[in-house]
Motif scaffolding. Structure first.
Motif, PDB file in Angstrom:
ATOM      1  N   CYS A   1       0.831  -1.217   0.000  1.00 27.95           N
ATOM      2  CA  CYS A   1       0.000   0.000   0.000  1.00 27.95           C
ATOM      3  C   CYS A   1       0.859   1.258   0.000  1.00 27.95           C
ATOM      4  O   CYS A   1       0.571   2.220  -0.731  1.00 27.95           O
ATOM      5  CB  CYS A   1      -0.937  -0.001   1.200  1.00 27.95           C
ATOM      6  SG  CYS A   1      -2.281  -1.201   1.064  1.00 27.95           S
ATOM      7  N   TYR A   2       1.914   1.258   0.803  1.00 26.34           N
ATOM      8  CA  TYR A   2       2.804   2.431   0.848  1.00 26.34           C
ATOM      9  C   TYR A   2       3.530   2.616  -0.481  1.00 26.34           C
ATOM     10  O   TYR A   2       3.710   3.745  -0.948  1.00 26.34           O
ATOM     11  CB  TYR A   2       3.807   2.308   1.994  1.00 26.34           C
ATOM     12  CG  TYR A   2       3.320   2.940   3.282  1.00 26.34           C
ATOM     13  CD1 TYR A   2       3.362   4.320   3.462  1.00 26.34           C
ATOM     14  CD2 TYR A   2       2.799   2.163   4.310  1.00 26.34           C
ATOM     15  CE1 TYR A   2       2.907   4.910   4.631  1.00 26.34           C
ATOM     16  CE2 TYR A   2       2.333   2.739   5.482  1.00 26.34           C
ATOM     17  CZ  TYR A   2       2.394   4.109   5.637  1.00 26.34           C
ATOM     18  OH  TYR A   2       1.927   4.688   6.794  1.00 26.34           O
ATOM     19  N   ASP A   3       3.965   1.512  -1.100  1.00 27.00           N
ATOM     20  CA  ASP A   3       4.628   1.602  -2.402  1.00 27.00           C
ATOM     21  C   ASP A   3       3.702   2.222  -3.449  1.00 27.00           C
ATOM     22  O   ASP A   3       4.111   3.097  -4.220  1.00 27.00           O
ATOM     23  CB  ASP A   3       5.067   0.210  -2.876  1.00 27.00           C
ATOM     24  CG  ASP A   3       6.317  -0.286  -2.166  1.00 27.00           C
ATOM     25  OD1 ASP A   3       6.978   0.554  -1.514  1.00 27.00           O
ATOM     26  OD2 ASP A   3       6.614  -1.485  -2.248  1.00 27.00           O
ATOM     27  N   GLN A   4       2.456   1.769  -3.462  1.00 32.41           N
ATOM     28  CA  GLN A   4       1.477   2.300  -4.418  1.00 32.41           C
ATOM     29  C   GLN A   4       1.208   3.780  -4.158  1.00 32.41           C
ATOM     30  O   GLN A   4       1.116   4.582  -5.094  1.00 32.41           O
ATOM     31  CB  GLN A   4       0.170   1.504  -4.322  1.00 32.41           C
ATOM     32  CG  GLN A   4       0.298   0.078  -4.837  1.00 32.41           C
ATOM     33  CD  GLN A   4      -0.928  -0.758  -4.542  1.00 32.41           C
ATOM     34  OE1 GLN A   4      -1.817  -0.351  -3.778  1.00 32.41           O
ATOM     35  NE2 GLN A   4      -0.999  -1.947  -5.142  1.00 32.41           N
ATOM     36  N   TYR A   5       1.101   4.137  -2.878  1.00 33.59           N
ATOM     37  CA  TYR A   5       0.845   5.534  -2.512  1.00 33.59           C
ATOM     38  C   TYR A   5       2.003   6.435  -2.927  1.00 33.59           C
ATOM     39  O   TYR A   5       1.810   7.512  -3.506  1.00 33.59           O
ATOM     40  CB  TYR A   5       0.617   5.636  -1.000  1.00 33.59           C
ATOM     41  CG  TYR A   5       0.484   7.051  -0.490  1.00 33.59           C
ATOM     42  CD1 TYR A   5      -0.712   7.743  -0.617  1.00 33.59           C
ATOM     43  CD2 TYR A   5       1.577   7.692   0.120  1.00 33.59           C
ATOM     44  CE1 TYR A   5      -0.824   9.049  -0.148  1.00 33.59           C
ATOM     45  CE2 TYR A   5       1.461   8.985   0.579  1.00 33.59           C
ATOM     46  CZ  TYR A   5       0.258   9.661   0.451  1.00 33.59           C
ATOM     47  OH  TYR A   5       0.153  10.941   0.900  1.00 33.59           O
TER      48      TYR A   5
END
Length: 343
Positions: free
Chosen positions: A313-317
């Motif tokens: 999720c953090y990578d996508q954000y």
């Protein structure tokens, strides 16, 4: 409608069958839910029914899990999900090496092996190269496996001492408010390294080695001016080194030594505008013979399964934020060109 297919796998070992299925068949339910098949056991056989392609994939998953059990591995949700992912992307053949790769025995008698293909590649790289950079997110086992390989090299008389270090990024004013001498001030930053050593060696053995000077755990600042021969040297949290610190560290090791540098370039705690020594090293040393870079991903996370989801999720954000920033920058440049006067 696709034709129903059936496949049988022989497994006469009742204990292995129980471990494979899990309490109340919880392990098999995970596989059934993922592939939409029906799995039962009868008279020493596992029966898989469903769509032919799904049945073949499930058979591959189960055979890999059986092989893991027979090599002494534990089957849990994390292992099952990893095997399913590996089969789905065509990596199942690489899983065989994981069951054969052995690192060391921990203080509690546990046989330590890599849990993912990435971890297996990391261990092989450490065995074959003088300098290895392990780069990846939290929970991929970078520190723990590096410490385990250091202990293994020491016990095999490949090196005469182990040196583990990391930068104390919050050094400066904040350290001054902590009680005790400098060693006591930096110990909290070195705690993950102590934890790994205690788990692999045991507290008594670690303390014995430490008193004899065979193991040293110290902040990076202690490395300056030294030449480290016949040592296994680990630099942890390397993303928080400066370019100067990284160069200083990499020029410390001498004959008969091995170096492992670990870090997560997505968690840099340096002041804004200061370039990470790890990021710089990737650019400068990428083509140097004898130096190997291993990149671990969220697939190699061996902590709670939620950690993997959090990282994703953090990578996508962060990718989304980067794209927005790049678009704004491009729009700003275009606007500047349009408004530029022609003389």
């Amino acid at each position: 409608m696709s034709e129903t297919s059936t496949k049988r796998i022989a497994l006469n070992d009742f204990n292995a069958l129980h471990l494979l299925f899990g309490n109340l068949d919880e392990n098999i339910k995970i596989i059934e839910k993922h592939y939409d098949v029906n799995i039962t056991s009868r008279d020493g056989e596992i029966l898989i029914k469903g769509n032919e392609a799904q049945v073949n994939a499930v058979a591959e998953v189960i055979q890999n899990l059986i092989a893991a059990l027979q090599s002494g591995e534990t089957i849990d949700r994390q292992r099952i999900h990893y095997v399913i992912q590996s089969v789905n992307i065509g990596d199942s053949s690489k899983l065989e090496d994981l069951n054969k790769t052995f690192v060391c025995v921990t203080a509690k008698g546990k046989y330590l092996k890599p849990k993912t293909i990435g971890q297996g590649n990391y261990i092989k790289a450490i065995q074959k190269n003088a300098v290895v950079f392990g780069i990846g997110p939290a929970g991929t086992g970078k520190t723990y496996l590096a410490v385990a390989m250091a202990v293994r090299a020491f016990k095999n008389n490949e090196v005469t001492r182990i040196i583990i270090t990391r930068p104390a990024v919050e050094a400066g004013e904040s350290l001054g408010f902590l009680p005790g001498d400098l060693q006591m001030k930096v110990d909290p930053y070195l705690r993950p390294l102590y934890d790994a050593l205690y788990d692999i060696l045991g507290a008594d053995t670690y303390n014995n080695y430490k008193e004899r000077g065979l193991i040293e755990v110290a902040p990076l600042a202690y490395m300056r001016g030294r030449t480290l021969d016949n040592a296994f040297i680990i630099l942890d949290e390397a993303q928080n080194t400066t370019k100067q610190q990284m160069k200083m560290f990499l020029t410390r090791f001498g004959f008969g030594s091995k170096v492992v540098v670990n870090g997560d370039i997505t968690q840099i705690d340096l002041p804004t505008g200061k370039k990470s020594g790890l990021v710089n090293a990737i650019e400068v040393l990428n083509d140097v013979e004898g130096i190997h870079f291993i990149y671990l991903t969220e697939r190699d996370v061996v902590r709670h399964e939620l950690v993997k989801k959090i990282i994703t999720c953090y990578d996508q954000y962060e990718k989304k934020e980067k794209n927005i920033a790049e678009k704004k920058q491009a729009q700003k440049k275009n606007l500047t060109r349009k408004n530029k006067p022609n003389y």
